[in-house]
Design a protein around this motif. Structure first.
Motif, PDB file in Angstrom:
ATOM      1  N   SER A 102      90.003 -19.382 -94.448  1.00 17.77           N
ATOM      2  CA  SER A 102      90.153 -20.469 -93.479  1.00 17.77           C
ATOM      3  C   SER A 102      91.608 -20.862 -93.288  1.00 17.77           C
ATOM      4  O   SER A 102      91.910 -21.775 -92.525  1.00 17.77           O
ATOM      5  N   VAL A 103      92.507 -20.179 -93.987  1.00 14.65           N
ATOM      6  CA  VAL A 103      93.942 -20.464 -93.847  1.00 14.65           C
ATOM      7  C   VAL A 103      94.424 -19.897 -92.514  1.00 14.65           C
ATOM      8  O   VAL A 103      94.308 -18.679 -92.275  1.00 14.65           O
ATOM      9  N   PRO A 104      94.916 -20.751 -91.605  1.00 15.85           N
ATOM     10  CA  PRO A 104      95.313 -20.273 -90.271  1.00 15.85           C
ATOM     11  C   PRO A 104      96.542 -19.375 -90.323  1.00 15.85           C
ATOM     12  O   PRO A 104      97.680 -19.843 -90.331  1.00 15.85           O
ATOM     13  N   SER A 105      96.318 -18.084 -90.363  1.00 17.43           N
ATOM     14  CA  SER A 105      97.403 -17.113 -90.474  1.00 17.43           C
ATOM     15  C   SER A 105      96.906 -15.769 -89.977  1.00 17.43           C
ATOM     16  O   SER A 105      95.712 -15.584 -89.741  1.00 17.43           O
ATOM     17  N   PRO A 106      97.814 -14.797 -89.808  1.00 16.42           N
ATOM     18  CA  PRO A 106      97.397 -13.447 -89.410  1.00 16.42           C
ATOM     19  C   PRO A 106      96.399 -12.813 -90.380  1.00 16.42           C
ATOM     20  O   PRO A 106      95.693 -11.870 -90.022  1.00 16.42           O
ATOM     21  N   LEU A 107      96.320 -13.340 -91.614  1.00 17.73           N
ATOM     22  CA  LEU A 107      95.376 -12.817 -92.596  1.00 17.73           C
ATOM     23  C   LEU A 107      93.941 -12.909 -92.084  1.00 17.73           C
ATOM     24  O   LEU A 107      93.089 -12.108 -92.463  1.00 17.73           O
ATOM     25  N   MET A 108      93.680 -13.856 -91.196  1.00 21.58           N
ATOM     26  CA  MET A 108      92.336 -14.007 -90.641  1.00 21.58           C
ATOM     27  C   MET A 108      91.909 -12.768 -89.857  1.00 21.58           C
ATOM     28  O   MET A 108      90.733 -12.424 -89.837  1.00 21.58           O
ATOM     29  N   VAL A 109      92.855 -12.129 -89.217  1.00 19.10           N
ATOM     30  CA  VAL A 109      92.547 -10.908 -88.472  1.00 19.10           C
ATOM     31  C   VAL A 109      92.054  -9.832 -89.420  1.00 19.10           C
ATOM     32  O   VAL A 109      91.042  -9.161 -89.160  1.00 19.10           O
ATOM     33  N   ALA A 136      96.699  -7.183 -82.988  1.00 18.01           N
ATOM     34  CA  ALA A 136      96.019  -8.470 -83.158  1.00 18.01           C
ATOM     35  C   ALA A 136      96.719  -9.303 -84.228  1.00 18.01           C
ATOM     36  O   ALA A 136      96.857 -10.527 -84.087  1.00 18.01           O
ATOM     37  N   THR A 137      97.178  -8.641 -85.285  1.00 19.91           N
ATOM     38  CA  THR A 137      97.915  -9.342 -86.329  1.00 19.91           C
ATOM     39  C   THR A 137      99.214  -9.918 -85.773  1.00 19.91           C
ATOM     40  O   THR A 137      99.594 -11.057 -86.079  1.00 19.91           O
ATOM     41  N   ASP A 138      99.891  -9.130 -84.938  1.00 16.27           N
ATOM     42  CA  ASP A 138     101.122  -9.606 -84.303  1.00 16.27           C
ATOM     43  C   ASP A 138     100.831 -10.799 -83.389  1.00 16.27           C
ATOM     44  O   ASP A 138     101.604 -11.763 -83.341  1.00 16.27           O
ATOM     45  N   ARG A 139      99.732 -10.740 -82.658  1.00 15.21           N
ATOM     46  CA  ARG A 139      99.371 -11.844 -81.768  1.00 15.21           C
ATOM     47  C   ARG A 139      99.070 -13.109 -82.573  1.00 15.21           C
ATOM     48  O   ARG A 139      99.473 -14.210 -82.185  1.00 15.21           O
ATOM     49  N   ALA A 140      98.388 -12.942 -83.695  1.00 16.33           N
ATOM     50  CA  ALA A 140      98.093 -14.090 -84.550  1.00 16.33           C
ATOM     51  C   ALA A 140      99.382 -14.705 -85.087  1.00 16.33           C
ATOM     52  O   ALA A 140      99.521 -15.938 -85.140  1.00 16.33           O
ATOM     53  N   ALA A 141     100.338 -13.856 -85.461  1.00 13.01           N
ATOM     54  CA  ALA A 141     101.630 -14.360 -85.933  1.00 13.01           C
ATOM     55  C   ALA A 141     102.338 -15.124 -84.822  1.00 13.01           C
ATOM     56  O   ALA A 141     102.975 -16.167 -85.066  1.00 13.01           O
ATOM     57  N   ALA A 142     102.232 -14.633 -83.596  1.00 21.41           N
ATOM     58  CA  ALA A 142     102.854 -15.316 -82.460  1.00 21.41           C
ATOM     59  C   ALA A 142     102.214 -16.678 -82.228  1.00 21.41           C
ATOM     60  O   ALA A 142     102.903 -17.657 -81.898  1.00 21.41           O
ATOM     61  N   LEU A 143     100.906 -16.770 -82.420  1.00 21.65           N
ATOM     62  CA  LEU A 143     100.227 -18.056 -82.248  1.00 21.65           C
ATOM     63  C   LEU A 143     100.713 -19.064 -83.287  1.00 21.65           C
ATOM     64  O   LEU A 143     100.862 -20.261 -82.980  1.00 21.65           O
TER      65      LEU A 143
END
Length: 258
Positions: free
Chosen positions: A74-81, A135-142
Motif C-alpha cells: 500500500s506504499v504509494p511508489s513504483p513498487l506497486m507496479v 509502467a514503473t517509470d510512469r509510476a515514478a513520474a506520478l
C-alpha cells in the motif's frame, strides 16, 4: 478431497487468514512470501516472480488445484507496479499449465475497492500492455508530480480489467479454470493498521470507503470468499469482481452504473 493451493502474501493479513481456512479444511497449501513461507521470494522483481512460478510448479508436481494472489503493498511508489500488478499477472499466467492440468483448477486474485476510484489512464494502459518497465517509470513520474495516490487504484483497476479479458481467453474458461477478483474495502490487517489508528486518516477512509454493513472487516471475511472461489464448488463463477466492502461500492456508485 485434499487440494493443493498456492497462496502469495501468506505471512500476514488476508493471506495468513486464508492459509488457516484452507489447512483447516484439509487442503495442502504452498505458501509464498518474503518471510516465513515455503517459498521465500521477492515478487517485486522479475527474478523473484520467475522463482515463485518455478518453485510452485516443482512443489505441486505440475498439477495445481488453486492459486490465490494476496501479496501487495500500500506504499504509494513504483513498487506497486511490480508487486500489485506484475506479482499477480506473471504468476497466474506462468502457472496456467499447472492449473489446466488439474481436474478443477481455480484462480482468485485480490483487487481492491480502490479500483473504482480515480486512476491514471496512461499507467493502466501500460500495465495492460505488459510494459512493466514503462509502467514503473510512469509510476515514478506520478510520485514526482505529486500524484502518488493514483498509482494504487491504477494497479487495482488494471488487475480487474486484465482478469475480465483473461478469464475467457484460450486456456482459461475452455480449460475449466475460473479466474475471479475480490475487491475488499478496509480490512484490519498490519498493512492498514497505521491508517486505522490515525484519527485523521480514519476519517479520510470513512469518506472514501463508507462501509455501512458492519464497518471495517477482519481478514477472515475476504479469506472465506477466496476459499470458496478456489474450491471445486465454484464451477461457473468467472470474470467477476466481487466486492467485500460492507456496501462501499453500492454507496459510491449509482445503481445506473449497471
Amino acid at each position: 478431497m485434499s487440494r493443493t493451493i498456492a497462496v502469495t502474501g501468506s505471512a500476514s493479513g488476508i493471506g495468513a487468514a486464508l492459509v488457516r481456512i484452507l489447512e483447516a479444511r484439509g487442503d495442502r497449501v504452498i505458501t509464498v512470501d518474503r518471510v516465513e513461507a515455503d517459498l521465500v521470494v521477492d515478487l517485486a522483481s522479475a527474478e523473484g516472480r520467475a522463482a515463485a512460478v518455478a518453485g510452485i510448479t516443482e512443489r505441486c508436481d505440475g498439477v495445481l488445484d488453486g492459486l490465490v494472489t494476496c501479496a501487495g503493498t500500500s506504499v504509494p511508489s513504483p513498487l506497486m507496479v511490480e508487486v500489485n500488478y506484475a506479482g499477480t499477472v506473471e504468476l497466474v499466467e506462468g502457472l496456467q499449465p499447472a492449473l489446466a492440468a488439474s481436474e478443477a483448477g481455480r484462480v482468485a486474485v485480490v483487487g481492491s475497492i480502490s479500483g473504482t476510484q480515480p486512476n491514471d489512464p496512461e499507467l493502466v494502459d501500460l500495465l495492460l500492455a505488459g510494459r512493466t518497465a514503462a509502467a514503473t517509470d510512469r509510476a515514478a513520474a506520478l510520485v514526482e508530480q505529486g500524484a502518488p495516490t493514483r498509482i494504487y487504484p491504477s494497479t487495482k483497476a488494471a488487475i480487474a480489467r486484465w482478469a475480465r479479458t483473461t478469464c475467457i481467453a484460450p486456456g482459461w474458461a475452455d480449460a475449466g479454470v475460473p479466474l475471479n477478483v475480490i475487491a475488499p474495502g478496509v480490512i484490519l490487517t498490519p498493512m492498514s493498521a497505521g491508517l486505522v489508528d490515525d484519527p485523521r486518516m480514519r476519517a479520510v477512509m470513512d469518506a472514501a470507503v463508507p462501509m455501512p454493513l458492519n464497518g471495517y472487516a477482519e481478514p477472515e471475511a475476504p479469506a472465506e470468499l477466496l476459499a470458496w472461489l478456489v474450491s471445486e464448488a465454484n464451477s461457473h463463477v468467472t470474470g467477476q469482481v466481487i466486492y467485500v466492502d460492507g456496501g462501499a461500492e453500492a454507496t459510491l456508485r449509482p445503481a445506473e452504473h449497471y
